[in-house]
Write a protein that holds these residues in place. Structure first.
Motif, PDB file in Angstrom:
ATOM      1  N   GLY A  59      -5.519 -10.831   8.585  1.00 41.80           N
ATOM      2  CA  GLY A  59      -4.583  -9.714   8.506  1.00 41.80           C
ATOM      3  C   GLY A  59      -4.837  -8.836   7.296  1.00 41.80           C
ATOM      4  N   THR A  60      -5.128  -9.470   6.155  1.00 41.39           N
ATOM      5  CA  THR A  60      -5.442  -8.715   4.935  1.00 41.39           C
ATOM      6  C   THR A  60      -6.713  -7.895   5.106  1.00 41.39           C
ATOM      7  OG1 THR A  60      -4.419 -10.464   3.599  1.00 41.39           O
ATOM      8  CG2 THR A  60      -5.871  -8.923   2.461  1.00 41.39           C
ATOM      9  N   TYR A  61      -7.709  -8.500   5.739  1.00 42.90           N
ATOM     10  CA  TYR A  61      -8.978  -7.811   5.986  1.00 42.90           C
ATOM     11  C   TYR A  61      -8.760  -6.565   6.844  1.00 42.90           C
ATOM     12  CZ  TYR A  61     -13.497  -6.900   8.203  1.00 42.90           C
ATOM     13  OH  TYR A  61     -14.630  -6.294   8.691  1.00 42.90           O
ATOM     14  N   GLU A  62      -7.992  -6.719   7.937  1.00 48.48           N
ATOM     15  CA  GLU A  62      -7.742  -5.586   8.828  1.00 48.48           C
ATOM     16  C   GLU A  62      -6.935  -4.494   8.125  1.00 48.48           C
ATOM     17  OE1 GLU A  62      -8.980  -4.986  11.726  1.00 48.48           O
ATOM     18  OE2 GLU A  62     -10.003  -6.909  11.953  1.00 48.48           O
ATOM     19  N   ALA A  63      -5.958  -4.913   7.295  1.00 54.04           N
ATOM     20  CA  ALA A  63      -5.138  -3.940   6.572  1.00 54.04           C
ATOM     21  C   ALA A  63      -5.976  -3.154   5.567  1.00 54.04           C
ATOM     22  CB  ALA A  63      -3.981  -4.648   5.872  1.00 54.04           C
ATOM     23  N   LEU A  64      -6.845  -3.860   4.844  1.00 55.71           N
ATOM     24  CA  LEU A  64      -7.701  -3.191   3.857  1.00 55.71           C
ATOM     25  C   LEU A  64      -8.716  -2.281   4.536  1.00 55.71           C
ATOM     26  CD1 LEU A  64      -8.371  -6.100   1.319  1.00 55.71           C
ATOM     27  CD2 LEU A  64      -6.904  -4.103   1.010  1.00 55.71           C
ATOM     28  N   LYS A  65      -9.230  -2.733   5.674  1.00 55.24           N
ATOM     29  CA  LYS A  65     -10.181  -1.900   6.416  1.00 55.24           C
ATOM     30  C   LYS A  65      -9.509  -0.611   6.880  1.00 55.24           C
ATOM     31  CE  LYS A  65     -11.794  -3.299  10.427  1.00 55.24           C
ATOM     32  NZ  LYS A  65     -12.594  -4.021  11.460  1.00 55.24           N
ATOM     33  N   LYS A  66      -8.268  -0.746   7.329  1.00 53.53           N
ATOM     34  CA  LYS A  66      -7.512   0.425   7.784  1.00 53.53           C
ATOM     35  C   LYS A  66      -7.215   1.377   6.626  1.00 53.53           C
ATOM     36  CE  LYS A  66      -3.292   1.631  10.322  1.00 53.53           C
ATOM     37  NZ  LYS A  66      -2.061   1.096  10.963  1.00 53.53           N
ATOM     38  N   ASP A  67      -7.021   0.821   5.433  1.00 51.26           N
ATOM     39  CA  ASP A  67      -6.656   1.624   4.264  1.00 51.26           C
ATOM     40  C   ASP A  67      -7.867   1.905   3.372  1.00 51.26           C
ATOM     41  OD1 ASP A  67      -4.501   2.966   3.028  1.00 51.26           O
ATOM     42  OD2 ASP A  67      -4.348   1.410   1.488  1.00 51.26           O
ATOM     43  N   SER A  68      -9.067   1.670   3.887  1.00 53.85           N
ATOM     44  CA  SER A  68     -10.278   1.779   3.069  1.00 53.85           C
ATOM     45  C   SER A  68     -10.508   3.194   2.530  1.00 53.85           C
ATOM     46  CB  SER A  68     -11.502   1.318   3.872  1.00 53.85           C
ATOM     47  OG  SER A  68     -11.689   2.132   5.012  1.00 53.85           O
ATOM     48  N   TYR A  69     -10.175   4.206   3.331  1.00 59.84           N
ATOM     49  CA  TYR A  69     -10.401   5.578   2.864  1.00 59.84           C
ATOM     50  C   TYR A  69      -9.494   5.907   1.685  1.00 59.84           C
ATOM     51  CZ  TYR A  69     -11.522  10.546   3.002  1.00 59.84           C
ATOM     52  OH  TYR A  69     -11.964  11.802   2.663  1.00 59.84           O
ATOM     53  N   SER A  70      -8.235   5.458   1.778  1.00 64.02           N
ATOM     54  CA  SER A  70      -7.288   5.705   0.688  1.00 64.02           C
ATOM     55  C   SER A  70      -7.725   4.996  -0.589  1.00 64.02           C
ATOM     56  CB  SER A  70      -5.889   5.216   1.103  1.00 64.02           C
ATOM     57  OG  SER A  70      -4.975   5.348   0.034  1.00 64.02           O
ATOM     58  N   ILE A  71      -8.207   3.753  -0.452  1.00 65.32           N
ATOM     59  CA  ILE A  71      -8.681   2.995  -1.611  1.00 65.32           C
ATOM     60  C   ILE A  71      -9.914   3.673  -2.208  1.00 65.32           C
ATOM     61  CG2 ILE A  71      -9.666   0.780  -2.359  1.00 65.32           C
ATOM     62  CD1 ILE A  71      -7.929  -0.546  -0.191  1.00 65.32           C
ATOM     63  N   SER A  72     -10.781   4.167  -1.342  1.00 65.58           N
ATOM     64  CA  SER A  72     -11.982   4.864  -1.810  1.00 65.58           C
ATOM     65  C   SER A  72     -11.616   6.150  -2.541  1.00 65.58           C
ATOM     66  CB  SER A  72     -12.902   5.175  -0.621  1.00 65.58           C
ATOM     67  OG  SER A  72     -13.305   3.991   0.031  1.00 65.58           O
ATOM     68  N   GLN A  73     -10.569   6.824  -2.073  1.00 69.31           N
ATOM     69  CA  GLN A  73     -10.100   8.023  -2.774  1.00 69.31           C
ATOM     70  C   GLN A  73      -9.581   7.682  -4.161  1.00 69.31           C
ATOM     71  OE1 GLN A  73      -7.325   9.868   0.060  1.00 69.31           O
ATOM     72  NE2 GLN A  73      -8.634  11.682   0.034  1.00 69.31           N
ATOM     73  N   GLN A  74      -8.876   6.563  -4.279  1.00 65.92           N
ATOM     74  CA  GLN A  74      -8.381   6.116  -5.585  1.00 65.92           C
ATOM     75  C   GLN A  74      -9.559   5.846  -6.523  1.00 65.92           C
ATOM     76  OE1 GLN A  74      -5.446   5.910  -6.868  1.00 65.92           O
ATOM     77  NE2 GLN A  74      -4.121   6.259  -5.101  1.00 65.92           N
ATOM     78  N   TRP A 135      -4.290  -1.115  -7.605  1.00 64.32           N
ATOM     79  CA  TRP A 135      -4.898  -2.233  -8.341  1.00 64.32           C
ATOM     80  C   TRP A 135      -6.229  -2.637  -7.729  1.00 64.32           C
ATOM     81  CZ3 TRP A 135      -5.947  -7.091  -6.254  1.00 64.32           C
ATOM     82  CH2 TRP A 135      -6.407  -8.057  -7.169  1.00 64.32           C
ATOM     83  N   LEU A 136      -6.294  -2.650  -6.403  1.00 64.87           N
ATOM     84  CA  LEU A 136      -7.528  -3.051  -5.737  1.00 64.87           C
ATOM     85  C   LEU A 136      -8.641  -2.043  -5.998  1.00 64.87           C
ATOM     86  CD1 LEU A 136      -8.855  -5.105  -3.883  1.00 64.87           C
ATOM     87  CD2 LEU A 136      -8.113  -3.755  -1.932  1.00 64.87           C
ATOM     88  N   ALA A 137      -8.297  -0.777  -6.018  1.00 60.23           N
ATOM     89  CA  ALA A 137      -9.291   0.258  -6.325  1.00 60.23           C
ATOM     90  C   ALA A 137      -9.829   0.071  -7.733  1.00 60.23           C
ATOM     91  CB  ALA A 137      -8.669   1.647  -6.173  1.00 60.23           C
ATOM     92  N   SER A 138      -8.951  -0.304  -8.660  1.00 56.68           N
ATOM     93  CA  SER A 138      -9.363  -0.549 -10.036  1.00 56.68           C
ATOM     94  C   SER A 138     -10.323  -1.732 -10.114  1.00 56.68           C
ATOM     95  CB  SER A 138      -8.124  -0.826 -10.901  1.00 56.68           C
ATOM     96  OG  SER A 138      -8.501  -1.188 -12.214  1.00 56.68           O
ATOM     97  N   LEU A 139      -9.983  -2.817  -9.399  1.00 54.14           N
ATOM     98  CA  LEU A 139     -10.830  -4.009  -9.379  1.00 54.14           C
ATOM     99  C   LEU A 139     -12.184  -3.705  -8.758  1.00 54.14           C
ATOM    100  CD1 LEU A 139     -10.756  -7.089 -10.017  1.00 54.14           C
ATOM    101  CD2 LEU A 139     -10.058  -7.434  -7.639  1.00 54.14           C
ATOM    102  N   PHE A 140     -12.164  -2.960  -7.668  1.00 52.87           N
ATOM    103  CA  PHE A 140     -13.396  -2.585  -6.966  1.00 52.87           C
ATOM    104  C   PHE A 140     -14.283  -1.712  -7.843  1.00 52.87           C
ATOM    105  CE2 PHE A 140     -15.304   0.688  -4.049  1.00 52.87           C
ATOM    106  CZ  PHE A 140     -16.307  -0.125  -3.546  1.00 52.87           C
TER     107      PHE A 140
END
Length: 248
Positions: A59-74, A135-140
């Motif tokens: 579930g976390t994987y699918e959620a992050l994949k769905k939100d990947s563009y937003s995280i990449s923007q961060q 936070w995840l964008a920062s870690l990445f």
């Protein structure tokens, strides 16, 4: 998690029926026979724990994949937003890159220069991590800062229409591109860079997910083999006793 939970119950029922069908949980000794029956509830407990854990990661994987563009923007905002926020910043950024490429090319301007080398040589004042909101964008960004920096260059150069940059480029080719880069809309550059970062994020995410799932499945399989291994040992011991009890 609900799907994995139901799947865990189904697998537990199937395994329990197999154990009973082939008498893997049957023993001649009374108390030993009672003890091995505990394999049934143990199988249900283990499968439910592992299925919920697998469901959580899935579930976390699918959620992050769905939100990947937003995280990449961060990540982009943390790394290079101020380099392209206006025309002055963009010209400064491109001008500094021109200087780096010129130094790398030395006297021969037709020499192919690796994009990775440009990324390493360019000492940007815009750090890979600059208080991103996510936070995840920062870690990445912190873990893959160097690769993101390279992705930024690829994305920036490929933002030019009808241009597809490979791993290397000559100074003359780069010089021609920079004139077009200055004229580009910041939104076009941003979109190209964010997509490159997103591709890297998805690649890392998939790799991490596959590693985690593989580890979970290996541990689960080893635990499920315990009744079978114990039964084989039991049969071996009983066979030895029977052979020893036969008179010569």
């Amino acid at each position: 998690m609900s799907l994995c939970f139901v799947l865990g119950i189904i697998i537990s029922i199937i395994l329990s029926l197999i154990l009973k069908r082939y008498k893997i949980i049957s023993r001649q000794q009374k108390y030993y026979n009672w003890a091995v029956k505990l394999y049934i509830p143990a199988i249900f407990i283990i499968n439910l724990i592992f299925s919920l854990k697998l469901g959580l990661f899935w579930g976390t994987y699918e959620a992050l994949k769905k939100d990947s563009y937003s995280i990449s923007q961060q990540t982009y905002n943390a790394a290079t937003y101020y380099a392209f926020k206006d025309e002055k910043s963009r010209k400064h950024f491109v001008g500094k890159l021109q200087s780096v490429v010129s130094d790398l090319s030395n006297s021969n301007q037709n020499t192919k220069i690796q994009i990775v080398d440009i990324a390493k040589a360019y000492d940007t004042k815009y750090q890979a991590v600059d208080r991103p909101k996510n936070w995840l964008a920062s870690l990445f960004a912190e873990k893959y800062g160097d690769r993101i920096h390279t992705m930024v260059l690829y994305g920036m150069l490929n933002a030019v229409p009808h241009v597809n940059i490979s791993e290397s480029i000559s100074y003359s080719e780069f010089d021609q591109l920079t004139h077009q880069l200055i004229m580009l809309d910041s939104k076009d550059v941003e979109s190209s860079i964010v997509k490159k970062i997103q591709n890297l994020f998805l690649m890392v995410l998939k790799s991490q997910f596959k590693t985690i799932v593989k580890g979970i499945l290996i541990i689960w399989l080893l635990l499920m083999l315990i009744p079978l291994v114990e039964f084989c040992i039991y049969q071996y011991v009983m066979k030895r006793k029977q052979n020893n009890s036969v008179p010569m």
